[in-house]
Design an enzyme around this catalytic site. Structure first.
Site, PDB file in Angstrom:
ATOM      1  CG  MET A 288      -2.524  -7.055   9.916  1.00 49.77           C
ATOM      2  SD  MET A 288      -0.860  -6.687   9.404  1.00 49.77           S
ATOM      3  CE  MET A 288      -1.068  -6.393   7.662  1.00 49.77           C
TER       4      MET A 288
ATOM      5  NE  ARG B 168      -6.347  -4.506  -2.599  1.00 50.73           N
ATOM      6  CZ  ARG B 168      -6.819  -4.705  -1.374  1.00 50.73           C
ATOM      7  NH1 ARG B 168      -5.988  -4.710  -0.349  1.00 50.73           N
ATOM      8  NH2 ARG B 168      -8.096  -4.889  -1.154  1.00 50.73           N
TER       9      ARG B 168
ATOM     10  CG  HIS C 266      -5.484 -44.564   4.076  1.00 51.42           C
ATOM     11  ND1 HIS C 266      -6.597 -44.968   3.381  1.00 51.42           N
ATOM     12  CD2 HIS C 266      -4.436 -45.209   3.528  1.00 51.42           C
ATOM     13  CE1 HIS C 266      -6.239 -45.843   2.460  1.00 51.42           C
ATOM     14  NE2 HIS C 266      -4.930 -46.009   2.529  1.00 51.42           N
TER      15      HIS C 266
ATOM     16  CB  CYS D 154       8.519 -39.214  -7.142  1.00 50.98           C
ATOM     17  SG  CYS D 154       9.479 -40.237  -6.018  1.00 50.98           S
TER      18      CYS D 154
ATOM     19  CE1 TYR E  80      11.172 -37.242 -11.991  1.00 46.41           C
ATOM     20  CE2 TYR E  80      13.311 -37.396 -13.054  1.00 46.41           C
ATOM     21  CZ  TYR E  80      12.359 -37.917 -12.201  1.00 46.41           C
ATOM     22  OH  TYR E  80      12.577 -39.103 -11.557  1.00 46.41           O
TER      23      TYR E  80
ATOM     24  CE  LYS F  35      -3.444   0.072   2.890  1.00 47.98           C
ATOM     25  NZ  LYS F  35      -4.900   0.265   2.986  1.00 47.98           N
TER      26      LYS F  35
ATOM     27  N   GLY G  20      -7.973  -7.169   5.002  1.00 48.67           N
ATOM     28  CA  GLY G  20      -8.830  -7.296   6.180  1.00 48.67           C
ATOM     29  C   GLY G  20      -8.191  -7.980   7.366  1.00 48.67           C
TER      30      GLY G  20
ATOM     31  NE  ARG H 145      -6.513   4.004   4.753  1.00 46.47           N
ATOM     32  CZ  ARG H 145      -7.800   4.091   4.381  1.00 46.47           C
ATOM     33  NH1 ARG H 145      -8.502   3.000   4.175  1.00 46.47           N
ATOM     34  NH2 ARG H 145      -8.360   5.260   4.210  1.00 46.47           N
TER      35      ARG H 145
ATOM     36  CB  SER I 242      13.386 -40.196  -7.903  1.00 46.82           C
ATOM     37  OG  SER I 242      12.117 -39.601  -7.713  1.00 46.82           O
TER      38      SER I 242
END
Lengths: 874, 874
Positions: B104, B337, B455, B829, B849, B23, B102, B93, B762
C-alpha cells in the site's frame, strides 16, 4: 410380555390400517358394523417387517400367535383344522396399508388334504365341489408358495379335456377332478421332490411366508415406486374362513362398486358368476353377468347386498368396491375398500357426495388424488374417432395428451408446414435445444431415442406438448421413417397418445381440455382452502394464457434462454458468444435487446398485474453454438471467420462438467453486459406495457445459480443501476424486485447472508437435487435402474423431492433466510413444483408459492389445498 | 456520542492491532515503553471500512476527528500545520492488521507548500534539504494521491542532470532543487489541470483517502489472496510527525533486524544511509552501509539503537524488524514489527529463544507459520551448484522441489530410462492418467499446458514430485522440445525448480530434505501439544515410507485406482470394463486380485500396525479406456473385438457430467463383484502380512461417494460377507472396519442415518467443495479469475476450505454423525487436509485426524499443534 402380532377381526377396527393393512382393517370394521363377514384374523405388517429383519424367516413368536388364533377361530366357527367331520378351510390374502390390487399373492381353500377332501365331500354332499376345491388349492399353493411353474397344471387340464373330448371345465365330473388331483400331486412331487404337504398348519405357515415374500416381488416393487409407497410399510396377511361360491347353483361370487367407477353415476355397478370361486371372475374364462341379473336370480341375497352397500357407503363416506360370495343363498362380504375410479368419475362422485350431504367440501377436496387430474388437462382423442385407430408402435409416455398431424423430420420443416396452417408431428432420432422452435410449433413429438428425462421429454412436458419418446419401433431409412415396419413419408399422418405411449396410423380427432362443470365446482372449493399461491413456468404468451386458464396466479419462471434459440435471434446470440471483446458483445446484445423486450411485452400483456419472474441467462454458452459441421461453416461465413476459428471457439468453450461450469450468475459476472441488456429489456417492456394498458406491471428479476452473496451483490448492482436509469428516463414509477434462485447447496448453508440482498428466494430443486446428490440428471439413468432393482432407492429424486436430504437443504435455507428477513418470499420453480407429495412437503416447510408448467397448475392448486386442509397455517 | 475513529499514539497500545493495524499498535506500544517515537495518531481500520461502505468517501465525522487530532499533535510537538515559524510536517502511512510490506501507499513530508518550504529552510538553516524535501513530497503526492504517472518526474530529474552534466542526486544544489520544484509543479498543473494543493489539511485528507483506496489496489488484493487476509479487515492510516534523515551528515536512516533473517544468527543485521530519507534505502540508488559501520560513524545513536533492540526483542519475545531515523545525531524509532525470516532462520530463532528463556516451547510452536516449513521438505538445489545454473524458461510453480535429469517425452521412455538407472524429467504437452507410472518414475515433470490444478500439477503434488506446468516457453517440433528457443533432444539434461517455476539448462546437483537439528527439536515440541492425528495419502510403499519419515501416523487414503493404471494391470482392467456380463468381469477381476493383493501387502509391510484406509474404486470407468485410435485398435486385437465395437463401448460410457456420473459407490452397486475382489485383496493381504511379520494389521475399508445410507449398506453387506469368509478360512483374527467418505452434500444432511452403518467418516472435501459450490474443478478456472478480479471471491475454495459453506456442511455432518455414534471417528482425506487454516477449522469442528500428501505431513503436524495450543481439547 411379548408384542401382539395377530388380531382377530373382532379385536380391531377401521383405525388399524397401518398395523393390519387396508383389507384387514376393513374386515374388522365390517365385523363391527354387524355385516356378514366370514371370521378370521390378521397377521400384522409388523410381523412382515420382522420377517425381513430376520433374514426372511417367520419368527417363532408369530408362528405361536397364529396357532393360538387358529384355535380361537376354530372355537368361533365350530370347525377344526384337519377335522374329518367339520373341517376348517381358510383363505390367505395379502393386504397392505395402501391398496396394491393384484400385486401380491393369495391362497384359497387352505386346509384340504386327501382325508379332509373326503370329509368335505361328505359334509356338503358334493364330491365334485370338494375335489374341484382341492385341485384349485394344490394349483395355487404350488404356484404361490412353492413357485412351481403353473403352466404345467394348465397343460394337465387341457390333456384331460382332450382325453374326454370336452371343452369347458363345467363338464368335468367329480371323478375327473379326483384324477386331476392325483395328476397334480404327481407333478408336484416330480417337480419339488417332496409330497404335497398334508398338515393344514404347515400349509398355513408356508402360505403366510409366501405372502410376506410377495411384498418384494418385482411387480410389487415397481407398483410401489410408481405410487410412492415405502417398502418399509410391509404387508399384513388375512386368514379367513372359506365360504364357497362354487358349491352349486345357489352359490355365486362377484365384485361390485356402489357407483359407476367410469362415470360416477350413482348406481350399483359390478358383475358376478354363479357356482364359481372369486378367481374365476378375474380369470375371464367364463363371462360374468351384470349385477342387475343377480336381482332376478337371487333376489334376497341381492336385496341384502344392496342394503350392505348403503351401509358401507354411508359409513365410509365414499364409493366402495366390494367382493362378496353367496354360499347356498347366504350372502357373505369378503372385502370392502374405496373404489378406484376415473378422474371424471372421481369429480362427479365428490361433488355428488357433497350435495347428498354425506361429506363436506373439505372432505371432497381431500378425496381426490391430485395426480389424477392430469388425465383431464390435456387434449385427448375423441372416443368415437379412437375406435378406428390402429396402433403401429409404442414408446415411453413422456408427456401426456393426444395429438394428430403430418410427419415432419426437422424443426425447419415444422416451421414451414405450420406457416401453411398445417398441424405437424415432429419425428426425430432425438431432439436438441436448437429444435425448440420447431417443437413449440408441433402438435406432438416422437423420438426414437431418449428416456423420460431426455431433452424431448423434459421440454415437451414443460410446453404441455404431447410426446412419445424412446420408441424402439421407430427407425429412419432412405428419407422415410419406419414405424412398426410401416413406411411413412414427410407429410403422412400419424397420431400420438403421450399418456399411454401409443403411436397410431393416420388421423384421429382430438378434443381440448377445459375446466368446467363438476371440475370447476371442485376447483373452486379447493381454492377456498388453499393458502399457498400457484404460479406457472412459462416462456411464451401462449403458455402464459394456458396457465391463466388453469388458474395460475403469476409466473414463477421465464427461462429467457429458450427465447434465444428462435431463428430470428440465434444468429445474434452466436455473434455475442464469438465476439472477441466487450465491444463486440455489446454490438450483438444491441441487436437482441428489442427482440427480448418485445418477448417480455407479450408476456406482461397476458399476465397484466400478476407477478412475472424473469430468470437471467442460465445455460453454458456452448449450448447455443452449432454442433454440425455445415452449420459451423454457415456461421463462419456469417461472421467472416474461418471454420477453424469457429471450431477453436467451440473447443475453448468445451467443459468437462458443464453442469458445474460457466453458467448462471457466473456468466453475468464474466459478462455483466448480458445482465445489462436483460435488465433493459425487462424494465423497458414493463414501462411500455404499463403505459399502454394503464396498469402496474410487476417484474421480478431472478439471478440463477447464486452460491455466495457476493455473486448476487455484484449482479444486483448492475441491475439496479440500469433499472434506475431506465425508470428515471421514463418518468414513470415501476415496482420491480431482485431475487435469486437457491439451487446450490452452499446457497442453503449461507442463506442468511444471501437473504440480506435478495427480495425473494426461488428454489431450483432440479439443480439442487443434482448437486445435493452429486447426480447428473443426464447420466443418472445409467445407474439408477440398478438402484431400483437392488432396492437401494425407491423413488426417483427428480420426480418427488428427497425430503430428508434435498428437502432438509430447502428447510435450512428457508429458516436461515427468514432469520434475516422474516417475511422473505420463498417459492419453487423446479419441476418438483408440480408434484403433489413435494407440494405438501414445501407447504410444511413454509413456502409462499409453487410454480410449475401450465398443465400442472390445477394439480398444484389441489395439492396445495389439501396441504392446507390437513394442517392449516395461521 | 459518536464512535472514536482516531487515536493518538499515547491513547493506545500493542493490543489495538485489530483496530489500528500492526504499525499503529506497535507505535503506540513503543510510545508506552518510552522509546523515542515521533508522535502522531492512527486513523482506525473501522474508518477504512466506513470509507468503503460510504461509496469511497471519507465521512465528515472522520475528517473532524482528524482535525481535532492534528490540533492535539500541534500541542504535543509545539509545531503548527502551515506555520511559518515552526511548521509541522507529517508522514502518512498505511498499516493493516497483518503486515503487507510495500503493498500500500505512503506519503512523506506532508505539510509543505511554497511558503512553508521557505520557513523550513530558514529554521533548519538548510535550503537544499528543504527544497529536496518539497520536491520529494510533490513527487509522492502526485503519484500516490493523484495517480499522475511518476515516470515523467524521473524524466525531469534526468533532464536536469543532463543540463548540468552531473551524475548523482547528491550533486544537485539548493537552487537546482528550487528549479526542480517549479518544473514538478508545472508538470502537475499541466497533467492535473489544477495547481498543487497548498493547504496542509487538504493535503492530509487527500493522502488518507489515497491510503484507504490503496487497500484495494491490484497488488494488495493479490497479496491478500495469497496470504489469506480478508478484505473486510481494512487498513489503518498512521499520521506521524516527520523527522529527517536528510538534514545533513549528522543524519541517517535505516532498517535493521535484531537477528539475521536468513540464518537466524543472534546478531544485529541491517543497513543504513547517511543524509537520506527512508525511501532512498529501498530505492537502491545509493548503496546502503552495513549496521556495523553505524557504530563507528554515530557511536552514541548506535548504542541507543542497540539498547532499544534489546528492549523490543525482550518485550515482543520475537526477532524484530525496525525502521529508524537519526536527525542531527538524535535517534528516532519509526516502526517495529516481528521480522520476516527464512524457514531455517525461523526454526533457529524459535529454538534459540526457548533456550534463552525468552519464550516457552508452546510459544515457540505458535511462532512459525506452518506453510513456511514447505521450503524445507522437498529436495533443493545445492547452493554452490546453482550458482552456475542458467535459466532457460519459466512456468507455473506447480509442485515444489528441485530436480535434474535427462529429458524423456513419454511415460514409456521414462520407464526405459529409469530401468537403466537413469534420472529423467518427463516433458509433455500435458499429462493424462495413463502417464501415472511414468510420472512416478520421473524426478520432475514439465508441461507446456495446464494450470495449478491440471492433471500434472495435482498428481505431482500428491507424489511430492517436482513439477513446472503450463510453461509457454516450451514448444514441440521435429521430435525435439524447444525451451526458450533452445532445442533439446531426448536424453539431454535439464533441471527444474518447482518452488519457483524456473527451468534450467543442464544438470544441477540436488539435496534431499530431512528433519534434523532445530527442525527435529521443534517438531518434537509441536507433537507434544498436538491432539489431532496426522495421516498421509499414499498409493505406494515408497510414498508410505516417505510419510513415515515425516511423522505420519497412518494412511488416510489409498486411491486404489491409481494402482490400476500400471502397465501390468491396465489390460485386465480394460477387459473387466469391456466384459459383456458378470462372468466376464469376474474372469478379469481374478487376474487383478493377486496384483492388488501384493500392492496392499507392500503398503502394510511399511505401515505395520498403523491404520491403513483403502478407498474402493472411485473414478468413472471410461477413464481407464484408451483415448487414441491406435490404442483402441490394440485393445480390440487383444480382446478379439472389432475397433467399431470398442468405440461403441467407449461411446456408451460417455457421460455429460462424469463428475456427477457413474462412479464411486455407484460402481459397486452396479458391479458388486468389483467390491468383492477389492475386499479379498485387502483382507488376504492383511492376513498374509500379519502372519509373516507376526503383528496386527489394521485395514480400514472406505466406500466413496455415499449419499444415502442404503448405498453403504448394500456394499457393506458384500464386504462383510467376503471378509468373514476370508478371515474364517485363514484361522486368524483380524480387525478391520468399514467406513465411508463424506463428500456428497446429501450425506452431510443425513449423516445421522449413515453413521449407524459406518465405523468412520472421512471427509472428501475436494468433491464436497465441487458439489457444495456446483463448481467443476476442471472447469472453474474459466471463471474464477473473473471472480478474483471483480472481488467476488477472495480465496480459492479448493485450497482453503470455505468455512461458512462447505465447512458448515462438514460441521453438520460431524454433529449428526456423533448424535448417532458419540465416538464416531472423523477425518479428512481431501487436499485441504494439508492446508493450515483448514486444519485449524477442522480441529475446531472436532475431527480426529487429517490426512495429506507425504510432503505436507510436517506442515499438518505443526498446524494441528498450533490449533491445540490455541484451544486445547479436554
Amino acid at each position: 410380555m411379548s408384542r401382539k402380532y395377530v388380531y382377530l377381526f373382532s379385536e380391531a377396527d377401521g383405525s388399524f390400517k397401518e398395523l393390519l393393512g387396508g383389507k384387514g382393517a376393513n374386515l374388522a370394521e365390517m365385523t363391527k358394523l354387524g355385516l356378514p363377514v366370514p371370521q378370521g384374523f390378521t397377521v400384522s405388517t409388523e410381523a412382515c417387517n420382522l420377517y425381513y429383519d430376520n433374514h426372511e424367516q417367520v419368527s417363532d413368536e408369530v408362528v405361536e400367535q397364529v396357532r393360538q388364533n387358529i384355535e380361537k377361530l376354530e372355537e368361533i366357527t365350530g370347525k377344526k383344522f384337519g377335522d374329518l367331520d367339520n373341517p376348517l378351510l381358510v383363505s390367505v390374502r395379502s393386504g397392505a396399508r395402501a391398496s396394491m390390487p393384484g400385486m401380491m399373492d393369495t391362497v384359497l381353500n387352505l386346509g384340504l388334504n386327501d382325508d379332509v377332501v373326503v370329509a368335505l365331500a361328505k359334509k356338503t354332499n358334493n364330491e365334485r365341489f370338494a375335489y374341484d376345491s382341492y385341485r384349485r388349492f394344490i394349483q395355487m399353493f404350488a404356484d404361490v408358495v412353492m413357485e412351481i411353474p403353473k403352466h404345467q397344471f394348465e397343460v394337465i387340464i387341457d390333456e384331460m379335456k382332450h382325453e374326454r373330448d370336452i371343452k369347458d371345465d363345467a363338464e368335468f365330473t367329480a371323478e375327473d377332478y379326483k384324477e386331476m388331483v392325483e395328476r397334480f400331486k404327481d407333478y408336484y412331487l416330480q417337480h419339488h421332490h417332496e409330497s404335497f404337504p398334508t398338515d393344514p398348519f404347515d400349509q398355513l405357515i408356508a402360505s403366510i411366508t409366501a405372502v410376506f415374500r410377495s411384498w418384494n416381488n418385482d411387480r410389487a416393487v415397481y407398483y410401489r415406486r410408481i405410487n410412492d409407497i415405502p417398502a418399509a410399510w410391509g404387508t399384513a396377511v388375512n386368514v379367513q374362513e372359506m365360504v364357497f361360491g362354487n358349491m352349486g347353483d345357489d352359490c355365486a361370487t362377484g365384485v361390485a362398486f356402489t357407483r359407476n367407477p367410469a362415470t360416477g353415476e350413482k348406481k350399483l355397478f359390478g358383475e358376478f358368476l354363479v357356482n364359481a370361486q372369486g378367481e374365476d371372475v378375474v380369470a375371464g374364462i367364463r363371462t360374468p353377468l351384470p349385477m342387475e341379473q343377480l336381482a332376478e336370480i337371487m333376489p334376497e341375497a341381492y336385496a341384502e347386498f344392496q342394503r350392505n352397500c348403503d351401509i358401507l357407503e354411508y359409513h365410509y363416506k365414499d364409493m366402495q368396491d366390494m367382493e362378496f360370495t353367496i354360499e347356498n343363498n347366504k350372502l357373505y362380504m369378503l372385502q370392502t375398500r374405496s373404489g378406484k375410479r376415473t378422474a371424471n368419475a372421481a369429480l362427479k362422485i365428490a361433488v355428488d357426495l357433497v350435495s347428498e350431504g354425506l361429506i363436506t367440501e373439505k372432505e371432497a377436496v381431500l378425496q381426490i388424488n391430485p395426480k389424477q387430474l392430469d388425465a383431464l388437462l390435456h387434449p385427448h382423442f375423441n372416443e368415437q374417432s379412437l375406435k378406428d385407430g390402429k396402433v403401429i408402435g409404442t414408446g415411453l409416455a413422456a408427456s401426456p395428451g393426444a395429438a394428430s398431424g403430418q410427419i415432419v423430420f426437422t424443426a425447419q420443416e415444422a416451421k414451414e408446414y405450420s406457416d401453411l396452417g398445417k398441424k405437424v408431428i415432429l419425428v426425430r432420432l432425438e431432439t436438441s435445444p436448437e429444435d425448440i422452435e420447431g417443437m413449440a410449433l408441433s402438435q406432438g413429438i416422437l423420438t426414437a431415442r431418449g428416456g423420460m428425462t431426455s431433452h424431448a421429454a423434459v421440454v415437451a412436458r414443460g410446453m404441455g406438448t404431447c410426446c412419445v419418446s424412446g420408441s424402439s419401433d421407430v427407425t429412419f431409412r432412405d428419407g422415410k421413417v419406419f414405424i412398426g415396419g410401416h413406411a411413412y413419408n414427410r407429410g403422412d399422418y400419424i397420431s400420438l397418445d403421450g399418456t399411454t405411449g401409443k403411436i397410431y396410423d393416420g388421423q384421429i380427432a382430438t378434443e381440448e381440455a377445459s375446466i368446467s362443470g363438476d371440475f370447476e365446482t371442485f376447483m373452486k372449493w379447493a381454492d377456498e382452502h388453499r393458502q399457498m399461491k400457484v404460479r406457472t413456468n412459462a416462456d411464451t404468451p401462449k403458455d402464459a394464457k394456458k396457465a391463466l386458464e388453469f388458474g395460475a396466479e403469476g409466473i414463477g419462471l421465464i427461462r429467457t434462454e429458450h427465447m434465444f434459440f428462435e431463428a430470428d435471434r440465434i444468429k445474434a446470440v452466436r455473434e455475442m458468444i464469438l465476439a472477441r471483446d466487450e465491444e463486440g458483445r455489446r454490438k450483438a446484445l444491441d441487436v437482441l435487446l428489442p427482440i427480448q423486450q418485445s418477448d417480455f411485452e407479450g408476456i406482461y400483456e397476458v399476465m397484466k398485474e400478476l407477478p412475472v419472474t424473469v430468470r437471467y441467462l442460465d445455460p453454458p454458452l456452448h449450448e447455443f453454438l452449432p454442433t454440425q459441421e455445415h452449420e459451423m461453416q454457415e456461421l463462419a461465413d456469417d461472421m467472416s471467420m474461418t471454420l477453424a476459428e469457429i471450431k477453436e471457439v467451440i473447443a475453448s468453450l468445451h467443459e468437462f462438467n458443464p453442469m458445474m461450469g460457466h453458467r448462471g450468475v457466473r456468466l453475468s459476472i464474466s459478462y455483466p453486459e448480458i445482465a445489462e441488456m436483460q435488465t433493459k429489456a425487462v424494465i423497458r417492456a414493463a414501462l411500455a406495457v404499463q403505459k399502454r394498458l394503464n396498469i402496474s406491471v410487476n417484474p421480478e428479476i431472478m439471478i440463477p445459480l447464486v452460491g455466495n452473496v457476493n455473486e448476487l451483490n455484484y449482479v444486483k448492482t448492475v441491475v439496479d443501476r440500469v433499472a434506475q436509469e431506465e425508470i428515471e428516463a421514463s418518468g414513470q414509477e415501476l415496482n420491480y424486485t431482485v431475487g435469486t434462485m437457491i439451487e446450490i447447496p452452499r446457497a442453503c448453508m449461507t442463506a442468511d447472508k444471501i437473504a440480506a440482498s435478495a427480495d425473494f428466494f426461488s428454489f431450483g430443486t432440479n439443480d439442487l437435487t443434482q448437486y445435493g446428490f452429486g447426480f447428473s440428471r443426464d447420466d443418472a439413468g445409467n445407474f439408477l435402474n440398478d438402484y431400483y432393482e437392488k432396492g437401494v432407492f425407491e423413488q426417483d429424486p427428480f420426480v418427488r423431492i428427497d425430503e430428508e436430504g434435498v428437502g432438509e437443504l430447502v428447510k435450512i435455507a428457508v429458516e436461515k433466510g427468514r432469520s434475516t428477513k422474516p417475511n422473505l418470499k420463498c417459492g419453487i420453480c423446479g419441476e418438483h413444483g408440480g408434484d403433489p407429495a413435494t407440494i405438501n412437503f414445501l407447504y410444511e416447510v413454509g413456502l409462499d408459492y409453487v410454480s410449475c408448467s401450465p398443465y400442472r397448475v390445477p394439480i398444484a392448486r389441489l395439492a396445495a389445498a389439501q396441504a392446507s386442509i390437513r394442517n392449516p397455517r395461521k
